[in-house]
Design an enzyme around this catalytic site. Structure first.
Site, PDB file in Angstrom:
ATOM      1  N   ARG A   1      -1.075 -17.174  -6.183  1.00 26.91           N
ATOM      2  CA  ARG A   1      -1.515 -15.901  -5.579  1.00 26.91           C
ATOM      3  C   ARG A   1      -1.208 -15.919  -4.090  1.00 26.91           C
ATOM      4  NH1 ARG A   1      -6.425 -15.584  -4.222  1.00 26.91           N
ATOM      5  NH2 ARG A   1      -7.383 -16.200  -6.200  1.00 26.91           N
TER       6      ARG A   1
ATOM      7  N   ASP B   1       7.569   5.050   3.853  1.00 30.18           N
ATOM      8  CA  ASP B   1       7.946   4.720   2.480  1.00 30.18           C
ATOM      9  C   ASP B   1       9.454   4.924   2.404  1.00 30.18           C
ATOM     10  OD1 ASP B   1       8.583   4.765  -0.236  1.00 30.18           O
ATOM     11  OD2 ASP B   1       6.656   5.634  -0.817  1.00 30.18           O
TER      12      ASP B   1
ATOM     13  N   LYS C   1      12.509   1.094  -8.012  1.00 36.04           N
ATOM     14  CA  LYS C   1      13.559   2.104  -7.927  1.00 36.04           C
ATOM     15  C   LYS C   1      14.903   1.461  -7.574  1.00 36.04           C
ATOM     16  CE  LYS C   1       9.908   4.516  -8.785  1.00 36.04           C
ATOM     17  NZ  LYS C   1       9.085   5.189  -7.812  1.00 36.04           N
TER      18      LYS C   1
ATOM     19  N   TYR D   1       5.420  11.438  -2.830  1.00 36.60           N
ATOM     20  CA  TYR D   1       5.243  10.927  -4.181  1.00 36.60           C
ATOM     21  C   TYR D   1       3.806  11.219  -4.659  1.00 36.60           C
ATOM     22  CZ  TYR D   1       4.924   7.633  -8.006  1.00 36.60           C
ATOM     23  OH  TYR D   1       4.725   7.063  -9.231  1.00 36.60           O
TER      24      TYR D   1
END
Ligand SMILES: *Cc1c(COP(=O)(O)O)cnc(C)c1O
Length: 379
Positions: free
Chosen positions: A46, A171, A196, A98
């Site tokens: 982690r 973004d 993407k 988005y």
């Protein structure tokens, strides 16, 4: 070094023992300690995992930032960034964005006390007016915006951000570091949905954050370790694999997109085409100034929802699916899919209506794509 070279060598392994070229998938949760108080630098996945670390490093190099972090999805990356803020903080957010980002502000972070003003960030004057002195802490920008491809002048926003010492978050999913590097304009944090273009093959969900300063890197690193929205080693490897061909894919995709956008402008069924590569696009000049290309996302308006549905249902080669940035061309119906969570009044105000379709142009031969659109639009 040129960006094509950095991309091709993304995640190149430096293992001296085997000489492996590809970074291995370190499918391990934990790491052996040689002795008490001695660490290899790897304790628990982690906190740090070599495969995920290789992706973070590649992203930092590509975006020209201090450090890069890989998350389980674009939304996990955005969540980590929003964890930087506290109850009472105010953010100015691009109004055309988005749908999932809108939803996380409205349904998750408002509940924790963040306040948001959605503003047309393509107009710096409007953004300036939205700043609440003492309360506004950051800008959250998409440029080009989703799905209307509005362009925000990053230098103009940074001029505002500097005078108020606001954090600027971009973004950069639509552009990727191959075409646009917001940190070079003074932006503080870049987020991506790696699902993407970075991944590029519609086979993995991922998100990344790249920070400008060591101070921000420490904060994001701490948040990632404490909240745990990490990208697994297998998926980190898939995104690294995708990065290697990013330059080639984008070149082909944007070449196709330009041709399709030009073809759409000449089609009598099409009322508007939103593509920054068209000289008539409102943000064409600004985009050209801050990016190395126009990308492969476009949206267009047809006479009504009947036509929109007809085109979707009649497309054969072009796939009706959410998402974008992959090698296959996808058509999306924003009102029903990506932007379904945005209330209808807001959608209508900004122009995301039921006559709007979005295309993510892939690497197929453009003639086949245009032929498919032509038959789908035939009367
Ligand atoms: C898809 C997308 C996201 C969310 O990313 P996921 O990987 O689906 O969580 C965020 N921003 C933009 C611009 C996107 O296209």
């Amino acid at each position: 070094m040129k960006i094509e070279t950095i991309l091709a060598h993304a995640g190149l392994c430096t293992d001296q023992i085997t000489g492996a070229i590809s970074t291995p998938i370190y499918q391990t949760a934990t790491f052996r300690h040689p002795a008490v108080g001695v660490s290899t630098g790897y304790d628990y996945s982690r906190t740090i995992n070599p495969t995920r670390q290789a992706l973070g490093k590649a992203m930092a190099e590509l975006e020209k930032g201090d450090r890069g972090f890989a998350f389980a999805s674009g939304m996990a990356a955005i969540t980590a960034v929003l964890m930087l803020f506290s109850s009472g903080d105010h953010l100015i957010v691009s109004d055309d964005l988005y749908g999932g980002t809108y939803r996380i502000f409205e349904k998750n972070f408002k509940q924790l006390g963040l306040t948001v003003t959605y503003s047309d960030t393509s107009n710096a004057e409007l953004v300036k007016r939205a700043i609440i002195p003492g309360k506004t802490k950051a800008h959250f920008i998409e440029t080009p915006s989703n799905p209307l491809m509005k362009i925000t002048d990053l230098a103009a926003i940074m001029a505002l951000a500097d005078s108020e010492r606001l954090l600027a978050i971009v973004d950069n999913t639509f552009m990727t570091p191959y075409l646009q590097r917001p940190l070079e304009f003074g932006v503080d944090i870049v987020v991506h949905s790696g699902t993407k273009y970075l991944g590029g093959h519609n086979d993995v969900l991922a998100g990344t954050v790249v920070t400008r300063s060591p101070e921000l890197s420490d904060k994001i690193g701490f948040i990632q370790n404490s909240t745990g929205g990490i990208l697994g080693p297998q998926d980190s490897w898939l995104v690294l694999r995708g990065l290697k061909t990013l330059a080639l894919r984008i070149e082909k995709q944007q070449e196709n997109a330009q041709k399709i956008a030009e073809w759409l402008t000449k089609n009598s069924k099409v009322k508007e085409v939103h593509y920054p590569g068209l000289p008539a696009h409102r943000g064409h000049r600004v985009h050209e100034k801050q990016s190395a290309g126009f990308g492969a996302m476009l949206s267009f308006r047809v006479p009504d929802s009947g036509w929109a549905e007809r085109i979707i249902n009649r497309s054969k080669l072009i796939i009706f699916a959410e998402s974008l940035g992959g090698v296959e061309t996808l058509i999306t119906y924003p009102v029903r899919q990506t932007h379904g969570d945005i209330p209808v009044e807001i959608r209508e105000k900004i122009g995301v209506t039921d006559d709007l379709l979005r295309l993510s142009v892939g690497i197929e031969h453009v003639d086949d794509l245009i032929e498919d659109l032509e038959q789908a639009m035939a009367t």
